[in-house]
Design a protein around this motif. Structure first.
Motif, PDB file in Angstrom:
ATOM      1  N   UNK A  85       0.819  -1.286   0.128  1.00  0.00           N
ATOM      2  CA  UNK A  85       0.150   0.064   0.026  1.00  0.00           C
ATOM      3  C   UNK A  85       0.836   1.208  -0.108  1.00  0.00           C
ATOM      4  N   UNK A  86       1.717   1.414   0.989  1.00  0.00           N
ATOM      5  CA  UNK A  86       2.723   2.384   0.794  1.00  0.00           C
ATOM      6  C   UNK A  86       3.561   2.688  -0.871  1.00  0.00           C
ATOM      7  N   UNK A  87       3.846   1.834  -1.470  1.00  0.00           N
ATOM      8  CA  UNK A  87       4.509   1.664  -2.582  1.00  0.00           C
ATOM      9  C   UNK A  87       3.193   2.135  -3.702  1.00  0.00           C
ATOM     10  N   UNK A  88       1.934   1.743  -3.499  1.00  0.00           N
ATOM     11  CA  UNK A  88       0.934   2.112  -4.344  1.00  0.00           C
ATOM     12  C   UNK A  88       0.569   3.590  -4.172  1.00  0.00           C
ATOM     13  N   UNK A  89       0.671   4.246  -2.781  1.00  0.00           N
ATOM     14  CA  UNK A  89       0.279   5.474  -2.576  1.00  0.00           C
ATOM     15  C   UNK A  89       1.189   6.253  -2.986  1.00  0.00           C
ATOM     16  N   UNK A  90       2.552   6.050  -3.071  1.00  0.00           N
ATOM     17  CA  UNK A  90       3.543   6.730  -3.812  1.00  0.00           C
ATOM     18  C   UNK A  90       3.152   7.085  -5.077  1.00  0.00           C
ATOM     19  N   UNK A  91       2.800   6.122  -5.935  1.00  0.00           N
ATOM     20  CA  UNK A  91       2.417   6.323  -7.066  1.00  0.00           C
ATOM     21  C   UNK A  91       1.050   7.098  -7.548  1.00  0.00           C
ATOM     22  N   UNK A  92       0.285   6.632  -6.575  1.00  0.00           N
ATOM     23  CA  UNK A  92      -1.326   7.393  -6.680  1.00  0.00           C
ATOM     24  C   UNK A  92      -0.964   8.802  -6.224  1.00  0.00           C
ATOM     25  N   UNK A  93       0.025   9.151  -5.459  1.00  0.00           N
ATOM     26  CA  UNK A  93       0.287  10.732  -5.310  1.00  0.00           C
ATOM     27  C   UNK A  93       1.017  11.312  -6.592  1.00  0.00           C
ATOM     28  N   UNK A  94       1.958  10.677  -7.011  1.00  0.00           N
ATOM     29  CA  UNK A  94       2.506  11.198  -8.293  1.00  0.00           C
ATOM     30  C   UNK A  94       1.510  11.369  -9.267  1.00  0.00           C
ATOM     31  N   UNK A  95       0.514  10.375  -9.743  1.00  0.00           N
ATOM     32  CA  UNK A  95      -0.576  10.412 -10.708  1.00  0.00           C
ATOM     33  C   UNK A  95      -1.358  11.613 -10.392  1.00  0.00           C
ATOM     34  N   UNK A  96      -1.788  11.861  -9.036  1.00  0.00           N
ATOM     35  CA  UNK A  96      -2.857  12.690  -8.708  1.00  0.00           C
ATOM     36  C   UNK A  96      -2.300  14.279  -8.922  1.00  0.00           C
TER      37      UNK A  96
END
Length: 152
Positions: A85-96
């Motif tokens: 989830x931490x890994x996915x959240x980093x990329x979610x923040x980037x795309x957001x």
């Protein structure tokens, strides 16, 4: 340490890639501490097949199996999922962030509602040119219907 986390992420995502394993995790999420036979009951898979899926989940650290007498119970563990989830959240923040910047750019720009007059004329010319080419591509019309001989 970073290499260990990468290997853990690889195992976690590999384990989550299979729909049967995700369904097993979902069942454990609803009711923790199920025995292997209770966990396997709704699946049209043999018990050895379920055991192989549970081996993958155990190797990934997503579940823990505890044996009490002859019964083996399974429980979820949180750490590998937290790392994923931490890994996915980093990329979610980037795309957001990037999509927010794109939206701001599109909203601040004033876009013409109609194309400039020259563009309309050019579009009409292209349509007319394509129509004339389409007609020539079909070939000439014959003056006599097929199957009839011209009268001499």
């Amino acid at each position: 340490m970073v290499k260990y986390q990468d290997e853990t992420l690889d195992r976690t995502f590999a384990a989550l890639s299979d729909p049967t394993r995700r369904a097993l995790l979902a069942r454990l999420g609803e009711q923790d501490g199920l025995s292997v036979s209770e966990l396997a009951a709704p699946f049209p898979i043999s018990l050895p097949g379920i055991m192989k899926h549970l081996d993958v989940l155990t190797d990934a650290g997503l579940i823990v199996r505890e044996k009490t007498g002859r019964t083996v119970a399974c429980r979820l563990t949180a750490q590998p999922m937290e790392q994923a989830m931490n890994w996915l959240n980093r990329y979610a923040q980037f795309w957001s962030d990037n999509l927010d910047r794109l939206a701001a750019f599109v909203e601040e720009e004033t876009w013409p509602t109609q194309p400039p007059p020259n563009a309309q004329r050019n579009a009409q010319r292209k349509v007319q040119a394509s129509r004339s080419r389409a007609g020539s591509a079909r070939g000439r019309k014959r003056s006599t219907p097929p199957g009839r001989k011209p009268s001499s």
